[in-house]
Design a protein around this motif. Structure first.
Motif, PDB file in Angstrom:
ATOM      1  N   PRO B 189       0.758  -1.376   0.020  1.00  0.00           N
ATOM      2  CA  PRO B 189      -0.144   0.019  -0.058  1.00  0.00           C
ATOM      3  C   PRO B 189       0.956   1.206  -0.105  1.00  0.00           C
ATOM      4  CG  PRO B 189      -0.660  -1.640   1.741  1.00  0.00           C
ATOM      5  CD  PRO B 189       0.717  -1.943   1.194  1.00  0.00           C
ATOM      6  N   THR B 190       0.162   2.462  -0.112  1.00  0.00           N
ATOM      7  CA  THR B 190       0.797   3.662   0.074  1.00  0.00           C
ATOM      8  C   THR B 190       1.416   3.919   1.185  1.00  0.00           C
ATOM      9  OG1 THR B 190      -1.012   4.657  -1.279  1.00  0.00           O
ATOM     10  CG2 THR B 190       0.367   6.288  -0.197  1.00  0.00           C
ATOM     11  N   TYR B 191       2.735   4.409   1.279  1.00  0.00           N
ATOM     12  CA  TYR B 191       3.232   4.695   2.582  1.00  0.00           C
ATOM     13  C   TYR B 191       2.233   5.359   3.266  1.00  0.00           C
ATOM     14  CZ  TYR B 191       6.804   5.932   5.979  1.00  0.00           C
ATOM     15  OH  TYR B 191       7.480   6.370   7.162  1.00  0.00           O
ATOM     16  N   GLY B 192       2.225   4.992   4.704  1.00  0.00           N
ATOM     17  CA  GLY B 192       1.228   5.601   5.815  1.00  0.00           C
ATOM     18  C   GLY B 192      -0.080   5.190   5.716  1.00  0.00           C
ATOM     19  N   LEU B 193      -0.381   4.164   4.792  1.00  0.00           N
ATOM     20  CA  LEU B 193      -1.732   3.706   4.740  1.00  0.00           C
ATOM     21  C   LEU B 193      -2.086   2.899   5.979  1.00  0.00           C
ATOM     22  CD1 LEU B 193      -4.553   4.029   3.051  1.00  0.00           C
ATOM     23  CD2 LEU B 193      -4.153   1.832   2.053  1.00  0.00           C
ATOM     24  N   CYS B 194      -1.125   1.806   6.136  1.00  0.00           N
ATOM     25  CA  CYS B 194      -0.974   0.711   7.162  1.00  0.00           C
ATOM     26  C   CYS B 194      -0.413   1.344   8.229  1.00  0.00           C
ATOM     27  CB  CYS B 194      -0.822  -0.561   6.656  1.00  0.00           C
ATOM     28  SG  CYS B 194      -2.199  -1.046   5.239  1.00  0.00           S
ATOM     29  N   SER B 195      -0.689   1.269   9.616  1.00  0.00           N
ATOM     30  CA  SER B 195       0.193   1.968  10.653  1.00  0.00           C
ATOM     31  C   SER B 195       1.383   0.867  10.772  1.00  0.00           C
ATOM     32  CB  SER B 195      -0.749   1.566  11.862  1.00  0.00           C
ATOM     33  OG  SER B 195       0.424   1.777  13.144  1.00  0.00           O
ATOM     34  N   ARG B 196       2.532   1.492  11.056  1.00  0.00           N
ATOM     35  CA  ARG B 196       3.954   0.777  11.132  1.00  0.00           C
ATOM     36  C   ARG B 196       4.021   0.508  12.847  1.00  0.00           C
ATOM     37  NH1 ARG B 196       8.051   3.625  10.890  1.00  0.00           N
ATOM     38  NH2 ARG B 196       6.796   5.636  10.526  1.00  0.00           N
ATOM     39  N   TRP B 197       3.113   0.569  13.801  1.00  0.00           N
ATOM     40  CA  TRP B 197       3.378   0.641  15.089  1.00  0.00           C
ATOM     41  C   TRP B 197       3.087  -0.927  15.345  1.00  0.00           C
ATOM     42  CZ3 TRP B 197       0.770  -0.927  19.730  1.00  0.00           C
ATOM     43  CH2 TRP B 197       1.700  -0.325  20.833  1.00  0.00           C
ATOM     44  N   GLY B 198       4.149  -1.146  16.201  1.00  0.00           N
ATOM     45  CA  GLY B 198       4.150  -2.663  16.556  1.00  0.00           C
ATOM     46  C   GLY B 198       4.837  -3.502  15.803  1.00  0.00           C
ATOM     47  N   ILE B 199       5.372  -2.938  14.224  1.00  0.00           N
ATOM     48  CA  ILE B 199       6.131  -3.698  13.423  1.00  0.00           C
ATOM     49  C   ILE B 199       7.504  -3.708  13.603  1.00  0.00           C
ATOM     50  CG2 ILE B 199       6.419  -4.394  11.070  1.00  0.00           C
ATOM     51  CD1 ILE B 199       3.521  -2.855  10.376  1.00  0.00           C
ATOM     52  N   VAL B 200       8.378  -4.717  13.616  1.00  0.00           N
ATOM     53  CA  VAL B 200       9.828  -4.860  13.865  1.00  0.00           C
ATOM     54  C   VAL B 200      10.145  -3.717  12.932  1.00  0.00           C
ATOM     55  CG1 VAL B 200      11.688  -5.991  14.224  1.00  0.00           C
ATOM     56  CG2 VAL B 200       9.800  -6.944  15.144  1.00  0.00           C
ATOM     57  N   ALA B 201      10.806  -2.741  13.093  1.00  0.00           N
ATOM     58  CA  ALA B 201      11.341  -1.711  12.176  1.00  0.00           C
ATOM     59  C   ALA B 201      12.557  -2.335  11.346  1.00  0.00           C
ATOM     60  CB  ALA B 201      11.777  -0.484  12.866  1.00  0.00           C
ATOM     61  N   PHE B 202      12.688  -2.170  10.194  1.00  0.00           N
ATOM     62  CA  PHE B 202      13.666  -2.423   9.154  1.00  0.00           C
ATOM     63  C   PHE B 202      14.112  -0.745   8.686  1.00  0.00           C
ATOM     64  CE2 PHE B 202      14.741  -4.324   4.795  1.00  0.00           C
ATOM     65  CZ  PHE B 202      15.786  -3.557   4.776  1.00  0.00           C
ATOM     66  N   ALA B 203      13.598  -0.413   7.766  1.00  0.00           N
ATOM     67  CA  ALA B 203      13.907   0.849   7.435  1.00  0.00           C
ATOM     68  C   ALA B 203      12.701   1.820   7.293  1.00  0.00           C
ATOM     69  CB  ALA B 203      14.416   0.984   5.817  1.00  0.00           C
ATOM     70  N   SER B 204      12.532   2.646   8.220  1.00  0.00           N
ATOM     71  CA  SER B 204      11.047   3.281   8.507  1.00  0.00           C
ATOM     72  C   SER B 204      10.459   4.128   7.362  1.00  0.00           C
ATOM     73  CB  SER B 204      11.207   4.178   9.766  1.00  0.00           C
ATOM     74  OG  SER B 204      11.757   3.067  11.016  1.00  0.00           O
ATOM     75  N   SER B 205      11.316   4.672   6.515  1.00  0.00           N
ATOM     76  CA  SER B 205      10.791   5.555   5.464  1.00  0.00           C
ATOM     77  C   SER B 205      10.281   4.730   4.396  1.00  0.00           C
ATOM     78  CB  SER B 205      11.916   6.740   5.119  1.00  0.00           C
ATOM     79  OG  SER B 205      12.652   6.178   4.116  1.00  0.00           O
ATOM     80  N   LEU B 206      10.638   3.564   4.405  1.00  0.00           N
ATOM     81  CA  LEU B 206      10.160   2.778   3.175  1.00  0.00           C
ATOM     82  C   LEU B 206       9.036   1.268   3.814  1.00  0.00           C
ATOM     83  CD1 LEU B 206      13.638   2.012   2.303  1.00  0.00           C
ATOM     84  CD2 LEU B 206      12.307   3.272   0.899  1.00  0.00           C
ATOM     85  N   ASP B 207       9.301   0.913   5.052  1.00  0.00           N
ATOM     86  CA  ASP B 207       8.585  -0.163   5.494  1.00  0.00           C
ATOM     87  C   ASP B 207       7.226   0.120   5.354  1.00  0.00           C
ATOM     88  OD1 ASP B 207      10.881  -1.166   6.303  1.00  0.00           O
ATOM     89  OD2 ASP B 207      10.294  -0.748   8.441  1.00  0.00           O
ATOM     90  N   GLN B 208       6.279  -0.850   4.842  1.00  0.00           N
ATOM     91  CA  GLN B 208       4.945  -0.697   4.709  1.00  0.00           C
ATOM     92  C   GLN B 208       4.145  -2.109   4.816  1.00  0.00           C
ATOM     93  OE1 GLN B 208       0.986   1.060   4.983  1.00  0.00           O
ATOM     94  NE2 GLN B 208       3.166   1.920   5.318  1.00  0.00           N
ATOM     95  N   ALA B 209       3.186  -2.504   5.690  1.00  0.00           N
ATOM     96  CA  ALA B 209       2.547  -3.732   5.663  1.00  0.00           C
ATOM     97  C   ALA B 209       1.548  -3.635   4.627  1.00  0.00           C
ATOM     98  CB  ALA B 209       1.968  -3.948   7.060  1.00  0.00           C
ATOM     99  N   GLY B 210       1.200  -5.068   4.106  1.00  0.00           N
ATOM    100  CA  GLY B 210       0.005  -5.210   3.177  1.00  0.00           C
ATOM    101  C   GLY B 210      -0.347  -6.852   3.132  1.00  0.00           C
ATOM    102  N   PRO B 211      -1.476  -6.789   2.262  1.00  0.00           N
ATOM    103  CA  PRO B 211      -2.035  -8.205   2.265  1.00  0.00           C
ATOM    104  C   PRO B 211      -1.334  -9.091   1.088  1.00  0.00           C
ATOM    105  CG  PRO B 211      -3.412  -6.446   1.240  1.00  0.00           C
ATOM    106  CD  PRO B 211      -2.198  -5.842   1.662  1.00  0.00           C
ATOM    107  N   MET B 212      -1.370 -10.412   1.432  1.00  0.00           N
ATOM    108  CA  MET B 212      -1.031 -11.130   0.318  1.00  0.00           C
ATOM    109  C   MET B 212      -2.073 -12.261   0.089  1.00  0.00           C
ATOM    110  SD  MET B 212       3.037 -11.777   1.817  1.00  0.00           S
ATOM    111  CE  MET B 212       3.351 -12.551   0.187  1.00  0.00           C
ATOM    112  N   THR B 213      -2.699 -12.601  -0.683  1.00  0.00           N
ATOM    113  CA  THR B 213      -3.843 -13.274  -0.926  1.00  0.00           C
ATOM    114  C   THR B 213      -4.026 -14.172  -2.247  1.00  0.00           C
ATOM    115  OG1 THR B 213      -4.883 -11.407  -2.031  1.00  0.00           O
ATOM    116  CG2 THR B 213      -5.313 -11.445   0.042  1.00  0.00           C
TER     117      THR B 213
END
Lengths: 95, 484
Positions: B189-213
């Motif tokens: 997703p777009t950076y900032g659409l899914c919260s990064r809170w509680g995700i083990v950080a790698f590179a904070s300006s690039l990390d983004q969580a998303g679905p796999m289906t």
């Protein structure tokens, strides 16, 4: 630019990672090939380009400076490898 | 009923809703599959007892939630309350979070519950899942094949029917490349659409969580469930929550899709080129207008990424000091030696390599030459996209320059491993959303994916294009079960 073994040991010291002497050669080779790849960027003239510091089209929010949780000392200490009462225990720092 | 775990999440939701199957039966079916798939090594932790309890609870409740009664396994980079969270690293081998990541909490609030934690590259640094402390993950497509990375446990588990859908994180391609390697759908997703809170950080300006289906509709459902504003993440975008699944439509007539010439790279297998052509043809038949575009700084995206990501990682990973949580070395005569030994024992080779790169590019005297330079080039890469998105609605590219490779094939050559992310990395640098879609197979029968890149916050549009594409692609991912 090439990184020699001494430089790598210095950087490892800065990063607080002890490097196994047996692995220094491979590490030197790998890091040099990565930096050779990275240095392609020098082909580009970026004198007039502003560095990108945020990809968001919004400024960072500010919030009230107030306590929103607390009394979680037990939770915070729970994962510590070494603790005593309410303290984290580390090797002796001051003689 | 035929094997329920073969179905898509949307089909499963229908069956649970109409009470054709209970959440308990569904959960039991997945547990059985997981127990028979130990060879794939997709799981680091399983939470079966808890999942069965949850399933029973949901069977007694009215079914009104988006993911009511659905068991889900998630990448072990998401902190889960009272469940071990390792990030694929020895240094977090004994870490039990006292809190839940926002993204997983959002899923649980939608009626899903945890089935287990999935293997991944250590701290999400890798493209083949070979850097995990917990061992290689096998791609169900074929024995000895990597599942991609870093969300390799996620892609493997999904493709092998060990979870009905899953979530990963994507810093440089870690959702889209494994999705492509396993014939599944993955969205960054777009950076900032899914919260990064509680995700083990790698590179904070690039990390983004998303679905796999398994399907695009499933992807819309999962994105809807996991996304949303979170005040605990300072870069979370504050906007109204969207209902991607309800708004999904397959009429994409009149849309303009850009074809960037820079994505035809040297030595790219002919099959990837043919796949791209096939994708263009399908979209054209759906009434889309194809436009040749140029993203001139594409070739500099990977070198930029390998400055920015390690720099941020070296800062983020400074917290692993053996004091407050995680592994601590028993060796060393003072505090500094304890730190050095802890980090040397706790981190694997790839993570150490990246910390050293990051420390070096940020160190005194080198900052301008590397980090500042990279930030400037990142600006140029973003500008390439900005300029083109005034002319096109989305961009179509291949997802990866090859199909899944063999375990060990690229392990000793870091740069060749990095090149795997050549088509996925630019999107992270620009903060844009991108969807990888299964689109065909190569001559070895290994899946290949195509990538749709959208404007910031334009997830709905790329999902719609993907939805229409999927209906007309006539490619069905069929994996023969060989592992149990």
């Amino acid at each position: 630019m090439s990184l020699d073994k001494e430089k790598i040991k210095h950087v490892a010291k800065l990063a607080r990672i002890s490097v196994d002497e047996a692995k220094v050669d491979t590490l030197t080779k790998d890091l040099n090939s990565i930096f050779k790849f990275i240095e392609q960027l020098n082909e580009l003239n970026t004198d007039k380009v502003e560095p990108l510091t945020s990809i968001l089209n919004q400024s960072l929010r500010s919030r009230k400076d107030e306590i929103s949780d607390g009394k979680i000392r037990e939770k915070i200490l729970k994962n510590s490898p070494k603790k005593s009462e309410e303290f984290f225990i580390v090797p002796k720092v001051v003689e | 009923m035929s094997d329920i775990t073969n179905q898509s999440l949307s089909e499963i939701l229908e069956n649970v809703k109409s009470k054709k199957i209970s959440s308990l039966e569904l959960t039991q079916a997945y547990i059985k599959n997981i127990e028979n798939a130990k060879k794939l090594n997709a799981f680091i932790t399983t939470t079966f007892d808890q999942a069965l309890e949850n399933a029973k609870k949901f069977d007694n409740k009215p079914n009104e939630l988006l993911l009511h009664g659905i068991p889900l396994a998630v990448k072990d980079l998401f902190c889960t309350e009272n469940i071990k969270t390792t990030a694929g690293s020895k240094i977090l081998n004994n870490f039990i979070p006292s809190y839940e990541s926002t993204v997983t909490k959002n899923l649980w609030n939608c009626g899903a519950f945890l089935l287990g934690k999935l293997n991944c590259d250590e701290f999400a640094m890798g493209s083949s899942n070979e850097t995990s402390f917990f061992g290689n993950v096998i791609n169900p497509v074929g024995d000895q094949l990597v599942p991609g990375g870093s969300s390799g446990g996620s892609s493997s588990a999904l493709a092998a029917n060990l979870t009905p859908a899953t979530i990963g994180t994507d810093t440089g391609g870690s959702i889209r490349q494994p999705a492509s390697f396993t014939g599944t759908v993955g969205l960054k997703p777009t950076y900032g659409l899914c919260s990064r809170w509680g995700i083990v950080a790698f590179a904070s300006s690039l990390d983004q969580a998303g679905p796999m289906t398994k399907t695009v509709s499933d992807c819309a459902i999962m994105l809807e469930a996991m996304s949303g504003f979170d005040e605990k993440d300072s870069t979370s975008i504050n906007k109204k929550k969207e209902t991607y699944s309800k708004n999904l439509k397959d009429n994409i007539k009149g849309l303009k899709i850009g074809i960037p010439k820079e994505y035809r790279v040297d030595n790219m297998p002919k099959e990837i080129d043919e796949l791209w052509e096939k994708g263009k043809k399908i979209l054209k038949n759906l009434g889309v207008q194809l436009i040749d575009i140029s993203l001139p700084h594409t070739k500099y995206a990977l070198p930029t990424y390998y400055i920015v990501a390690p720099a941020e990682a070296s800062s983020n990973l400074a917290r692993y000091d053996g004091v407050r949580y995680g592994h601590r070395s028993q060796k060393g005569k003072d505090l500094i030696e304890m730190y050095e030994n802890t980090r040397s024992e706790g981190f694997g080779d790839e993570v150490k390599r990246r910390i050293l790169i990051g420390t070096y590019v940020l160190s005194s005297g080198y900052y301008d030459a590397y980090y500042l330079k990279a930030q400037k080039v990142r600006q140029l890469i973003k500008k390439d996209f900005d300029d083109n998105f005034t002319k096109v609605d989305a961009i179509l590219t291949p997802s990866t320059p090859s199909s899944a490779f063999k375990i060990g094939e690229k392990k000793n050559d870091p740069v060749s491993m990095y090149l795997n992310d050549i088509f996925t990395v630019p999107v992270n640098l620009a903060g844009l959303p991108a969807l990888s879609l299964p689109a065909g197979i190569d001559k070895q029968g290994h899946p290949l994916g195509l990538q749709l890149i959208g404007k910031a916050l334009d997830e709905q549009k790329i999902l719609n294009i993907g939805y229409a594409f999927e209906k007309n692609c006539c490619y069905k991912n069929e994996i023969k079960k060989w592992w149990s």
